[in-house]
Structure formats: structure tokens, C-alpha cells
Design a protein around this motif. Structure first.
Motif, mmCIF file in Angstrom:
data_model
loop_
_atom_site.group_PDB
_atom_site.id
_atom_site.type_symbol
_atom_site.label_atom_id
_atom_site.label_comp_id
_atom_site.label_asym_id
_atom_site.label_seq_id
_atom_site.Cartn_x
_atom_site.Cartn_y
_atom_site.Cartn_z
ATOM 1 N N ARG A 89 -12.737 -51.792 52.800
ATOM 2 C CA ARG A 89 -13.109 -52.080 54.211
ATOM 3 C C ARG A 89 -13.694 -50.903 55.119
ATOM 4 N N THR B 275 -18.415 -54.610 65.697
ATOM 5 C CA THR B 275 -17.691 -54.697 64.432
ATOM 6 C C THR B 275 -17.297 -54.193 63.801
ATOM 7 N N LEU C 210 -13.183 -54.415 62.768
ATOM 8 C CA LEU C 210 -13.278 -54.490 61.031
ATOM 9 C C LEU C 210 -11.792 -54.043 60.766
ATOM 10 N N ALA D 4 -16.964 -61.410 62.452
ATOM 11 C CA ALA D 4 -15.242 -60.177 62.512
ATOM 12 C C ALA D 4 -14.923 -60.024 64.133
ATOM 13 N N ARG E 269 -8.940 -55.602 61.971
ATOM 14 C CA ARG E 269 -8.290 -57.165 61.631
ATOM 15 C C ARG E 269 -7.148 -57.107 60.712
ATOM 16 N N THR F 97 -12.725 -63.804 64.682
ATOM 17 C CA THR F 97 -11.739 -63.778 64.238
ATOM 18 C C THR F 97 -10.948 -63.096 65.168
ATOM 19 N N VAL G 96 -15.972 -59.144 55.592
ATOM 20 C CA VAL G 96 -17.095 -59.002 56.180
ATOM 21 C C VAL G 96 -18.695 -60.197 56.707
#
Length: 269
Positions: free
Chosen positions: A252, A116, A120, A177, A123, A180, A21
Motif C-alpha cells: 500500500r 488519493t 491511502l 479511497a 486509510r 471511504t 485501491v
């Protein structure tokens, strides 16, 4: 050096090493809520902190793994750097006429944390999906082929950079994050290693430009920066070695939930 700042830097570095993160999504709220820094000072200091710490990561990705696509970095920067400059110009002019910018920065920080947190949660799924495509296409020459036609691919990448430029400059959150996830969507056939390396390489000029801009506005604390670096660098190193031993599927989502709560607090205050 402030021992509490250094300890906080170590804890954040540890979490970054374990989970991947971005430090901004953890560090900036910590500085605001725990230590009472003004959001603008927390953002400005964290941006320079990010520019320094991410540089070492790019040396590894570019030098050892050759995992940076500089063409895509250039397209992202073509959008992010001008928009970062424009955002800083707006902040400077608002401050010059006596307008309070804290509310705008706080709200943007909350929105960035909410985005974000959502990033997460998706992701991991996108990385797994990308890894499967890597296996399916391991004999293909279309490693970096995008989702769109070349002209739209370039436009979408520059637009993504522009959005990240504004968001990161105002909040110090999103270069990791969100960047990506955006690259995973735009370039589904790019290897995971290149996604991470390319996003990291783009984050350096963006956080450096935004951080130096905040420095010129007075949104910076040198003692805080040095203390955070002293703690976070060993924390990242230790966290990277512990990452294989801690079940990410539990940590996570917990972090994403925490960021959702903090983001809502920023947005609603």
C-alpha cells in the motif's frame, strides 16, 4: 478485443483485489501514459467501467451482508449527482465554444491522485481505529452515530457528496479511497463493513451519471471498455483470494508513492 488492454485490465483488477485501491486511480493514468488515450476519453471510459464493476460488489454488500446505509447514500447522492450534472454542463459548454478541456481534466486528475495517495496512507490507520471503536461499542445502539449533530451531519455529508461529484466527474478518481476516508471521519461509529458498502453503493449512481455524461460528449471507447472488463473481472477475483498472502503494509505505501509521483506529473505538465 485488444489483448494489451485486457492484460492491463487484469493487472489493475489484480491490484484492486489485493489492496482495495480504487480502479480509477490506477486505470486512468495507465490509459493516458501507456496507451496514449486523451485524458477525457480515459476518464469517460473508466467511469462506465467503474459503474459496471462496482454493481456486483453492491449486490454482495446489500444482499449478503446488509451493509449499506441507504440513508447516507441518499445524502451523498443529493450532493454528488447535481454537481456531477453541473460539471458535465460546464464541460459541454466549454467544448461548444471551442475551449480546450484537456488541461482542466489533466490538472484535476493530478490533484485527485495526490489526494488519493494521501488517503491511502491514512486509510489503514483510520480503519484500525474504527475497528477498535467497533469493539468498544459492540453493545451500543449508536452504530451509525455521526461526529456532528444531526443537522450538521446531514449538511457535511451532502457537501462531501458535492465535492466527490465534481472530482469524480472530472477525473474518475476519488469515489473509492477518498469516499471511504470521508465516511470514516464523518461516521466514526459506523462499522467498517458498512463504511465500505455505503461508499460502494454511492459510487454506482455517481460513476454511472458521470460516465453517461462523458459518453454523450464523445469521451468514450467501446472496444477499450469491453477489453478492460474481460481482463479486470478475473483479476479482481484472483487478487481478492491473494490479498491475505501479500503483506499490505509494504504494497500500500508503494502504491501511494507511485500515485504521488503520477499525480505530480499530471499537475505539473
Amino acid at each position: 478485443m485488444n489483448l494489451m488492454y485486457t492484460l492491463s485490465g487484469f493487472v489493475v483488477g489484480l491490484l484492486v483485489g489485493v489492496t482495495g485501491v480504487g480502479g480509477g486511480s490506477l486505470m486512468t493514468p495507465l490509459l493516458v501514459f501507456l496507451f496514449g488515450f486523451k485524458p477525457a476519453v480515459a476518464v469517460g471510459t473508466d467511469l462506465l467501467y467503474a459503474a459496471i464493476t462496482k454493481t456486483a460488489g453492491v449486490f454482495v454488500h446489500h444482499g449478503k451482508h446488509k451493509s449499506v446505509d441507504w440513508r447516507i447514500v441518499g445524502w451523498l447522492a443529493l450532493g454528488s449527482l447535481p454537481f456531477a450534472g453541473m460539471t458535465l454542463y460546464v464541460l459541454k459548454n466549454l467544448m461548444a465554444v471551442g475551449k480546450e478541456t484537456t488541461g482542466m481534466i489533466t490538472f484535476t486528475l493530478g490533484v485527485a491522485l495526490l489526494l488519493t495517495a494521501c488517503a491511502l496512507l491514512v486509510r489503514s490507520w483510520m480503519l484500525r481505529h474504527s475497528a477498535k471503536e467497533e469493539i468498544d461499542d459492540e453493545h451500543s445502539n449508536q452504530d451509525n452515530s455521526g461526529r456532528f449533530s444531526p443537522s450538521w451531519e446531514r449538511f457535511a455529508t451532502v457537501l462531501t457528496g458535492a465535492i466527490l461529484g465534481v472530482l469524480v466527474t472530472l477525473s474518475s478518481v476519488g469515489a473509492g479511497a477518498l469516499g471511504t476516508v470521508a465516511l470514516l471521519f464523518l461516521y466514526p461509529r459506523m462499522t467498517t463493513l458498512k463504511i465500505v458498502g455505503t461508499d460502494l453503493a454511492h459510487a454506482i449512481p455517481l460513476t454511472a451519471v458521470a460516465g453517461l455524461g462523458h459518453l454523450s460528449l464523445g469521451n468514450f471507447d467501446l472496444q477499450l471498455l469491453l477489453s478492460l472488463l474481460a481482463g479486470s473481472l478475473p483479476g479482481i477475483w484472483l487478487g481478492s483470494h491473494l490479498s491475505a498472502k501479500i503483506p499490505e503494509q509494504f504494497l500500500r505505501p508503494a502504491l501511494a508513492t507511485l500515485l504521488l509521483v503520477i499525480g505530480l506529473k499530471f499537475v505539473l505538465q
